[in-house]
Scaffold this active site. Sequence first.
Site, PDB file in Angstrom:
ATOM      1  CE  LYS A   1     -11.553  17.011 -47.617  1.00  0.00           C
ATOM      2  NZ  LYS A   1     -12.578  16.104 -47.111  1.00  0.00           N
TER       3      LYS A   1
ATOM      4  CB  SER B   1      -9.831  11.994 -48.984  1.00  0.00           C
ATOM      5  OG  SER B   1     -10.877  11.195 -49.510  1.00  0.00           O
TER       6      SER B   1
ATOM      7  CD  GLU C   1     -10.078  16.653 -38.808  1.00  0.00           C
ATOM      8  OE1 GLU C   1     -11.268  16.649 -39.095  1.00  0.00           O
ATOM      9  OE2 GLU C   1      -9.204  16.166 -39.554  1.00  0.00           O
TER      10      GLU C   1
ATOM     11  CG  ASN D   1      -1.941  -1.157   1.129  1.00  0.00           C
ATOM     12  OD1 ASN D   1      -2.022  -1.834   0.099  1.00  0.00           O
ATOM     13  ND2 ASN D   1      -2.669  -1.393   2.203  1.00  0.00           N
TER      14      ASN D   1
ATOM     15  CG  HIS E   1     -20.595  36.756 -30.053  1.00  0.00           C
ATOM     16  ND1 HIS E   1     -21.375  36.269 -29.032  1.00  0.00           N
ATOM     17  CD2 HIS E   1     -20.124  37.961 -29.634  1.00  0.00           C
ATOM     18  CE1 HIS E   1     -21.407  37.156 -28.048  1.00  0.00           C
ATOM     19  NE2 HIS E   1     -20.644  38.186 -28.384  1.00  0.00           N
TER      20      HIS E   1
HETATM   21  N1  ARG Z   1      -1.567  -3.431  -7.420  1.00  0.00           N
HETATM   22  C1  ARG Z   1      -2.015  -2.700  -6.283  1.00  0.00           C
HETATM   23  C2  ARG Z   1      -2.476  -1.318  -6.690  1.00  0.00           C
HETATM   24  O1  ARG Z   1      -2.047  -0.851  -7.677  1.00  0.00           O
HETATM   25  C3  ARG Z   1      -0.908  -2.577  -5.284  1.00  0.00           C
HETATM   26  C4  ARG Z   1      -1.374  -2.432  -3.868  1.00  0.00           C
HETATM   27  C5  ARG Z   1      -2.062  -3.657  -3.472  1.00  0.00           C
HETATM   28  N2  ARG Z   1      -2.319  -3.710  -2.090  1.00  0.00           N
HETATM   29  C6  ARG Z   1      -3.130  -4.658  -1.575  1.00  0.00           C
HETATM   30  N3  ARG Z   1      -3.310  -4.635  -0.322  1.00  0.00           N
HETATM   31  N4  ARG Z   1      -3.697  -5.563  -2.312  1.00  0.00           N
HETATM   32  O2  ARG Z   1      -3.280  -0.694  -6.015  1.00  0.00           O
END
Ligand code: ARG
Length: 459
Positions: free
Chosen positions: A284, A278, A291, A111, A157
Site C-alpha cells: 500500500k 499500511s 484524504e 468588549n 457525471h
Molecule cells: N474573554 C472575553 C471574550 O473573548 C473578553 C471580553 C469580555 N467582556 C466581558 N464583559 N466579560 O469575549
Amino acid sequence: MSKKLWGGRFVESTDKLMEAFNASIDVDKRLYESDIKGSQAHLEMMEKQGIISSEDAEILVQGLDTVKTRIDNNEMAFTDALEDIHMHVEENLGDVCGAVAKKLHTGRSRNDQVALDVRIYLREETLNLIRMLKDFQAALVTLADANKKTVMPGYTHMQRAQPVLFAHHMLAYYQMFKRDMERLEDSMTRLDVMPLGSAALAGTGFPIDREYTCQVLGFSRVSENSMDAVSDRDFIMEFISHASICMIHLSRLSEELILWSTSEFAFITISDAFTTGSSIMPQKKNPDACELVRGKTGRVVGNLMAILTVMKSLPMAYNKDMQEDKEPLFDTVDTLKICLDVYTRMFSHIDIHKDRMRAACMTGFLNATDFADYLVNKGVAFRTAHGIAGKAVNFALDQGKELDGLSFEEMRSFSDLIEKDVYDFISLEAMVARRNSYGGTGFDNVAAAVDVAKKELGL
Ligand code: ARG
C-alpha cells in the site's frame, strides 16, 4: 473581598469550577501581541489627549514591551483566575510598573478591546492566507504550464465525456482559488475597521481621539456605532465562510487526486514524501495528505456552523456567548494554512502519467460529439446529427469497436454525407485543437490562459 480586577462589588469568591468554565486564556493567549499593540496605541492616544500624563504613558508603553518579552519567552504564568489575555496583560503590567498600571483601562472596556484584538489578528492572518493562496496557485499554474499538450478525458457525471488538456483542468482550479483570494481581499474592507473607543457599548465620556488610535494601528476607518462595534462578529462569520468555500475547493481537488492515484485510473503518482504505507498491507501507498485535506474540510465547515449558531439570536450588545468565537476562528486559520502549505509542497511531487491519460481518451466514445459536429458541418441539423451519432455509438458498442475503429463502409451506412476526412476530424488532436472558443480547452486557448495566469501571479 474578591481579588479579581472586577472584584469590587463581590463579597464571595468565584467557584473553582466556574472559574475554569469562565476562563478563555487557553484559547485567547495567542492574541497577546495584538492586545499589547492595541493597548500601546490606546496609551499614545490618551497621552496626546491629555487623559494621562506623558510620564505615565511612557512607563506603561515600556511596561507593555516588558510584558510582551515575558510572554515571548514563556516566562508568564497563565491562570484561569485571570480569565483571559486582557486581564493577564493588565495584571502583569501591574507587576512590572506598579499602581500606575491601573490607569491603562481608562476609557475602554474588554468588549471593544477584544473586538480590536481579533481584528488586528485576523487582518494579519488574512494577508498571510492571501500570500499562501498565491503560492498554491503558482504550484497549480506551474503544473499546467508543463502540461499544455497533455490530453486527458474530461468527465461529466464521472463518465468519460470529451477530451481536455490536463492544463485546462488545473486552470479550472486556478480560477476557483482566484475567487477565494478575491473573497478574502474583499472581506478586508469590512475587517479593516477600528472598534476601540466604543468602550462597553455606549462610547465614553473621556475626550478620546478615535481617528488617532485608528491611524496609529494602521486601520482604514473607525467603526460608526459603538453598540454594533462591540457586538459585531460578521468579520469572523465572513472569514470562516470564505475559508469553508476554499476548503470545499480543496476537498474537490483532493477527491480527484485520490481517484487519479488509484490503480484503476493511474493518471498520477504522488511521491513517497506525501503518502504513507499500511501497517499490514506491504504494497500500500496511500494518499493520506489528500484524504486529510478532504477530511479537514469537515472541521472548517463545522466551525462555520459553530460561529453562525453562537451568533444566532444574540441581543445587543456584548454577550459572553461571543467568547466562543475564537476557537472556531483559530482552528479555521490553522487548518486552512496547513492544508495550503501541504498542497503547495505536494504539487511539486506529483508525476503525471501522460500516456495513461492519453490511452484513457481512446476508449469510451469521447469523439461522439465531434462525430455529430462533423455531420453538422455537412449541413445536418445538430439534433438530427446527435441521433445519427447515437446510432453509430450503439452499433460500434455491439461490434466491440470505437467510432474511429469503424470501417469507411460502416461509417457510410449512417450517412452518405460522410467522407474519409471524418477520421481526421474525430481524432484526439483535432478534437482538442478545435475547441478554441474563448475559455475552451483548445491548445492555443490554454497556452494563452497559462500566460494570463502567470502574469496575474507575477511568475
Ligand atoms: N474573554 C472575553 C471574550 O473573548 C473578553 C471580553 C469580555 N467582556 C466581558 N464583559 N466579560 O469575549
